[in-house]
Write an enzyme that holds these catalytic residues in place. Sequence first.
Site, mmCIF file in Angstrom:
data_model
loop_
_atom_site.group_PDB
_atom_site.id
_atom_site.type_symbol
_atom_site.label_atom_id
_atom_site.label_comp_id
_atom_site.label_asym_id
_atom_site.label_seq_id
_atom_site.Cartn_x
_atom_site.Cartn_y
_atom_site.Cartn_z
ATOM 1 N N SER A 40 -46.470 0.665 3.197
ATOM 2 C CA SER A 40 -47.573 0.578 4.011
ATOM 3 C C SER A 40 -48.004 -0.685 4.514
ATOM 4 C CB SER A 40 -48.652 1.266 3.153
ATOM 5 O OG SER A 40 -48.556 2.558 2.688
ATOM 6 N N ASN A 60 -38.524 1.578 10.545
ATOM 7 C CA ASN A 60 -37.900 2.929 10.247
ATOM 8 C C ASN A 60 -38.578 3.804 10.877
ATOM 9 O OD1 ASN A 60 -36.956 5.290 9.065
ATOM 10 N ND2 ASN A 60 -37.315 4.587 7.226
ATOM 11 N N LYS A 116 -38.255 7.220 10.983
ATOM 12 C CA LYS A 116 -37.960 8.293 10.346
ATOM 13 C C LYS A 116 -37.775 9.467 11.423
ATOM 14 C CE LYS A 116 -40.691 6.441 6.819
ATOM 15 N NZ LYS A 116 -41.573 6.789 5.583
ATOM 16 N N GLU A 159 -36.853 8.570 0.526
ATOM 17 C CA GLU A 159 -37.026 10.040 1.015
ATOM 18 C C GLU A 159 -35.483 10.592 0.996
ATOM 19 O OE1 GLU A 159 -38.845 9.117 4.552
ATOM 20 O OE2 GLU A 159 -40.602 8.334 3.651
ATOM 21 N N GLU A 203 -38.882 -1.217 -1.742
ATOM 22 C CA GLU A 203 -39.871 -0.134 -1.217
ATOM 23 C C GLU A 203 -40.290 0.582 -2.601
ATOM 24 O OE1 GLU A 203 -39.559 0.492 3.023
ATOM 25 O OE2 GLU A 203 -38.070 2.088 2.091
ATOM 26 N N HIS A 215 -32.788 5.188 1.350
ATOM 27 C CA HIS A 215 -34.394 5.172 1.383
ATOM 28 C C HIS A 215 -34.809 6.286 0.095
ATOM 29 C CE1 HIS A 215 -38.281 6.224 2.967
ATOM 30 N NE2 HIS A 215 -38.034 5.042 3.576
ATOM 31 N N GLY A 223 -45.724 5.366 2.883
ATOM 32 C CA GLY A 223 -46.674 6.089 3.750
ATOM 33 C C GLY A 223 -47.735 6.660 2.997
HETATM 34 C C1 PEP Z 1 -40.589 3.052 4.846
HETATM 35 O O1 PEP Z 1 -40.379 4.443 4.623
HETATM 36 O O2 PEP Z 1 -39.644 2.415 4.823
HETATM 37 C C2 PEP Z 1 -41.890 2.586 4.713
HETATM 38 C C3 PEP Z 1 -41.881 1.364 4.497
HETATM 39 O O3 PEP Z 1 -42.979 3.451 5.336
HETATM 40 P P1 PEP Z 1 -44.574 2.967 5.406
HETATM 41 O O4 PEP Z 1 -44.520 1.770 6.255
HETATM 42 O O5 PEP Z 1 -45.123 3.990 6.369
HETATM 43 O O6 PEP Z 1 -45.190 3.053 4.188
#
Ligand code: PEP
Length: 254
Positions: free
Chosen positions: A210, A8, A10, A95, A165, A93, A171
């Site tokens: 992460s 992803n 973003k 966000e 998630e 997601h 993040g």
């Molecule tokens: C995401 O936003 O889908 C995600 C998993 O981000 P990150 O790996 O940066 O935590």
Amino acid sequence: MRTIIAGNWKMHKDRTEAENLLDAIAASGPFDGVEVLVAPPFPFLDLAVRHVGGKGVRVAAQNCHEAGQGAFTGEVGVPMLRSLGVGACIVGHSERRQYFGETDVMVGRKVAALLKDELQPIYCCGEQRAEREGGTHFDVVATQLHTALSGLGPKEIARLVVAYEPVWAIGTGLNATPEQAQEMHAFIRAELRKLAGDAADAIPILYGGSCKPDNAAGLFAGADVNGGLIGGASLVADQFIALVRIARDAKRTA
Ligand code: PEP
């Protein structure tokens, strides 16, 4: 069971950077049984299909509108994505939920729109930090799943990919432990079984939050962890390619 690594991106990359990353990923194949997806921003979807199409990498969008077309300035409909050769779409997601006010009901409508046009939804769920600390994380995730998906039949739910998630891990550099991830993935599969019966056993459930080359092997070892939805590490070719190999090795030795 399928193993999937999805990136992803973003709202990152310009055109040249996107092309370089796509070419590096495509050149690192074949992927030996791991399904690889990239989800670049909308302006690069056509370019992504041209660069990686036919090279074992599928292209996903990061969002879609529930309507096929209409007076919805700034939005993108599923038939448009389909016409580009996009095969999947991330929905729900955190966000999108946090910054754009998407609710489980809205996300459910997007899932239905994707299935209608035969794109694969990558449905995201996960709890906030306070919810985990307060011990309500299982209830929160169950409510997300049932509210968004209960209008669908078992055959439709069987076509989903689900991503767990935990919002506190996205993040932040904090990740769920392998035990926390496997525990929640097993719970999600049990909830999916209530909605889709035995078909739930074949629904890939990805971990996101992460996930990096130095913690992925433990996370991907979980019996119900079928790969990852990767944010930050999907922006760096070497890291993303390493994650594909770690997923392949984790599932080979399982
Ligand atoms: C995401 O936003 O889908 C995600 C998993 O981000 P990150 O790996 O940066 O935590």
